[in-house]
Design a protein around this motif. Structure first.
Motif, PDB file in Angstrom:
ATOM      1  N   ALA A  27       0.838  -1.205   0.000  1.00  0.00           N
ATOM      2  CA  ALA A  27       0.000   0.000   0.000  1.00  0.00           C
ATOM      3  C   ALA A  27       0.873   1.255   0.000  1.00  0.00           C
ATOM      4  CB  ALA A  27      -0.933  -0.004   1.208  1.00  0.00           C
ATOM      5  N   GLY A  28       1.953   1.214   0.762  1.00  0.00           N
ATOM      6  CA  GLY A  28       2.881   2.347   0.782  1.00  0.00           C
ATOM      7  C   GLY A  28       3.543   2.567  -0.563  1.00  0.00           C
ATOM      8  N   ASN A  29       3.916   1.479  -1.244  1.00  0.00           N
ATOM      9  CA  ASN A  29       4.501   1.612  -2.585  1.00  0.00           C
ATOM     10  C   ASN A  29       3.508   2.219  -3.558  1.00  0.00           C
ATOM     11  OD1 ASN A  29       7.095   0.699  -2.116  1.00  0.00           O
ATOM     12  ND2 ASN A  29       6.593  -1.431  -2.523  1.00  0.00           N
ATOM     13  N   ALA A  30       2.259   1.777  -3.492  1.00  0.00           N
ATOM     14  CA  ALA A  30       1.220   2.331  -4.376  1.00  0.00           C
ATOM     15  C   ALA A  30       1.011   3.814  -4.081  1.00  0.00           C
ATOM     16  CB  ALA A  30      -0.084   1.563  -4.207  1.00  0.00           C
ATOM     17  N   ALA A  31       1.011   4.175  -2.816  1.00  0.00           N
ATOM     18  CA  ALA A  31       0.848   5.583  -2.448  1.00  0.00           C
ATOM     19  C   ALA A  31       2.022   6.421  -2.933  1.00  0.00           C
ATOM     20  CB  ALA A  31       0.685   5.707  -0.935  1.00  0.00           C
ATOM     21  N   TYR A  32       3.219   5.853  -2.864  1.00  0.00           N
ATOM     22  CA  TYR A  32       4.402   6.580  -3.331  1.00  0.00           C
ATOM     23  C   TYR A  32       4.319   6.845  -4.835  1.00  0.00           C
ATOM     24  CZ  TYR A  32       9.239   7.844  -4.245  1.00  0.00           C
ATOM     25  OH  TYR A  32      10.371   8.507  -4.648  1.00  0.00           O
ATOM     26  N   ARG A  33       3.893   5.838  -5.592  1.00  0.00           N
ATOM     27  CA  ARG A  33       3.778   6.022  -7.050  1.00  0.00           C
ATOM     28  C   ARG A  33       2.763   7.120  -7.386  1.00  0.00           C
ATOM     29  NH1 ARG A  33       4.360   0.477  -6.704  1.00  0.00           N
ATOM     30  NH2 ARG A  33       2.130   0.070  -6.946  1.00  0.00           N
ATOM     31  N   ALA A  34       1.762   7.293  -6.536  1.00  0.00           N
ATOM     32  CA  ALA A  34       0.743   8.317  -6.775  1.00  0.00           C
ATOM     33  C   ALA A  34       1.110   9.660  -6.150  1.00  0.00           C
ATOM     34  CB  ALA A  34      -0.600   7.837  -6.211  1.00  0.00           C
ATOM     35  N   HIS A  35       2.168   9.694  -5.365  1.00  0.00           N
ATOM     36  CA  HIS A  35       2.555  10.915  -4.648  1.00  0.00           C
ATOM     37  C   HIS A  35       3.138  11.926  -5.633  1.00  0.00           C
ATOM     38  CE1 HIS A  35       4.302  13.428  -1.506  1.00  0.00           C
ATOM     39  NE2 HIS A  35       3.557  12.745  -0.654  1.00  0.00           N
ATOM     40  N   PRO A  36       2.792  13.205  -5.471  1.00  0.00           N
ATOM     41  CA  PRO A  36       3.294  14.215  -6.404  1.00  0.00           C
ATOM     42  C   PRO A  36       4.785  14.515  -6.259  1.00  0.00           C
ATOM     43  CG  PRO A  36       2.018  15.259  -4.670  1.00  0.00           C
ATOM     44  CD  PRO A  36       1.877  13.765  -4.495  1.00  0.00           C
ATOM     45  N   ASP A  37       5.352  14.210  -5.103  1.00  0.00           N
ATOM     46  CA  ASP A  37       6.764  14.505  -4.880  1.00  0.00           C
ATOM     47  C   ASP A  37       7.584  13.221  -4.905  1.00  0.00           C
ATOM     48  OD1 ASP A  37       6.280  17.265  -4.485  1.00  0.00           O
ATOM     49  OD2 ASP A  37       5.638  16.835  -2.433  1.00  0.00           O
ATOM     50  N   ASP A  38       8.863  13.379  -5.187  1.00  0.00           N
ATOM     51  CA  ASP A  38       9.792  12.246  -5.235  1.00  0.00           C
ATOM     52  C   ASP A  38      10.973  12.588  -4.338  1.00  0.00           C
ATOM     53  OD1 ASP A  38      11.201   9.993  -5.880  1.00  0.00           O
ATOM     54  OD2 ASP A  38      11.742  10.651  -7.889  1.00  0.00           O
ATOM     55  N   ASP A  39      10.706  12.672  -3.027  1.00  0.00           N
ATOM     56  CA  ASP A  39      11.750  13.063  -2.096  1.00  0.00           C
ATOM     57  C   ASP A  39      11.631  12.267  -0.803  1.00  0.00           C
ATOM     58  OD1 ASP A  39       9.537  14.184  -0.834  1.00  0.00           O
ATOM     59  OD2 ASP A  39      10.105  16.244  -1.239  1.00  0.00           O
ATOM     60  N   ALA A  45       6.205   9.414   4.091  1.00  0.00           N
ATOM     61  CA  ALA A  45       4.747   9.461   4.129  1.00  0.00           C
ATOM     62  C   ALA A  45       4.104   8.228   3.494  1.00  0.00           C
ATOM     63  CB  ALA A  45       4.250  10.718   3.417  1.00  0.00           C
ATOM     64  N   THR A  46       4.911   7.388   2.848  1.00  0.00           N
ATOM     65  CA  THR A  46       4.332   6.266   2.101  1.00  0.00           C
ATOM     66  C   THR A  46       4.961   4.935   2.508  1.00  0.00           C
ATOM     67  OG1 THR A  46       5.854   6.703   0.248  1.00  0.00           O
ATOM     68  CG2 THR A  46       3.674   7.745   0.142  1.00  0.00           C
ATOM     69  N   TYR A  47       5.936   4.468   1.764  1.00  0.00           N
ATOM     70  CA  TYR A  47       6.461   3.119   2.001  1.00  0.00           C
ATOM     71  C   TYR A  47       7.603   3.044   3.000  1.00  0.00           C
ATOM     72  CZ  TYR A  47      10.544   4.046  -0.953  1.00  0.00           C
ATOM     73  OH  TYR A  47      11.699   4.554  -1.470  1.00  0.00           O
ATOM     74  N   GLY A  48       8.160   4.157   3.412  1.00  0.00           N
ATOM     75  CA  GLY A  48       9.318   4.136   4.306  1.00  0.00           C
ATOM     76  C   GLY A  48       9.089   3.390   5.612  1.00  0.00           C
ATOM     77  N   PRO A  49       8.089   3.762   6.384  1.00  0.00           N
ATOM     78  CA  PRO A  49       7.869   3.057   7.651  1.00  0.00           C
ATOM     79  C   PRO A  49       7.577   1.561   7.486  1.00  0.00           C
ATOM     80  CG  PRO A  49       6.834   5.213   7.717  1.00  0.00           C
ATOM     81  CD  PRO A  49       7.288   4.993   6.291  1.00  0.00           C
ATOM     82  N   PRO A  50       6.691   1.145   6.566  1.00  0.00           N
ATOM     83  CA  PRO A  50       6.486  -0.300   6.431  1.00  0.00           C
ATOM     84  C   PRO A  50       7.727  -1.032   5.926  1.00  0.00           C
ATOM     85  CG  PRO A  50       4.811   0.909   5.163  1.00  0.00           C
ATOM     86  CD  PRO A  50       5.746   1.908   5.763  1.00  0.00           C
TER      87      PRO A  50
END
Length: 104
Positions: A27-39, A45-50
């Motif tokens: 889910a975090g990876n999917a959120a990252y791909r949809a995230h407007p920023d790449d930082d 905010a997405t896949y880092g913690p999991p």
């Protein structure tokens, strides 16, 4: 003792924790791909913690499905990135389940 998440859910038991952790990572990876920023903030905010949860995983999978999910994730990470900090913890979790199952 149930051996599948479906059996566990049907009997009111929690699903294998490794499956829940892997689902959170996907889910975090999917959120990252949809995230407007790449930082770094987007990663956190997405896949880092999991990802960190899986990288430090020390428990055996509790079900056959959990072991399979761990192996599939390790294979995916290897195929996509050639290496990942979570490959060996996932292999260890699957192997620990299989070794425990073999003894029973």
């Amino acid at each position: 003792m149930p051996n599948t998440p479906v059996q566990a859910a049907a009997e009111g038991l929690p699903k294998d924790p490794i499956i829940a952790a892997i689902e959170a990572y996907h889910a975090g990876n999917a959120a990252y791909r949809a995230h407007p920023d790449d930082d770094e903030a987007a990663i956190e905010a997405t896949y880092g913690p999991p990802s960190r949860v899986l990288e430090s995983w020390e428990q055996p999978a509790q079900t056959r499905q959990g072991a399979i999910a761990a192996l599939k994730l390790a294979l995916y990470e290897h195929e996509q990135y050639g290496g990942s900090e979570l490959i060996f913890p996932m292999l260890d979790a699957a192997l620990a389940f299989l070794e425990k199952e073999d003894v029973q």
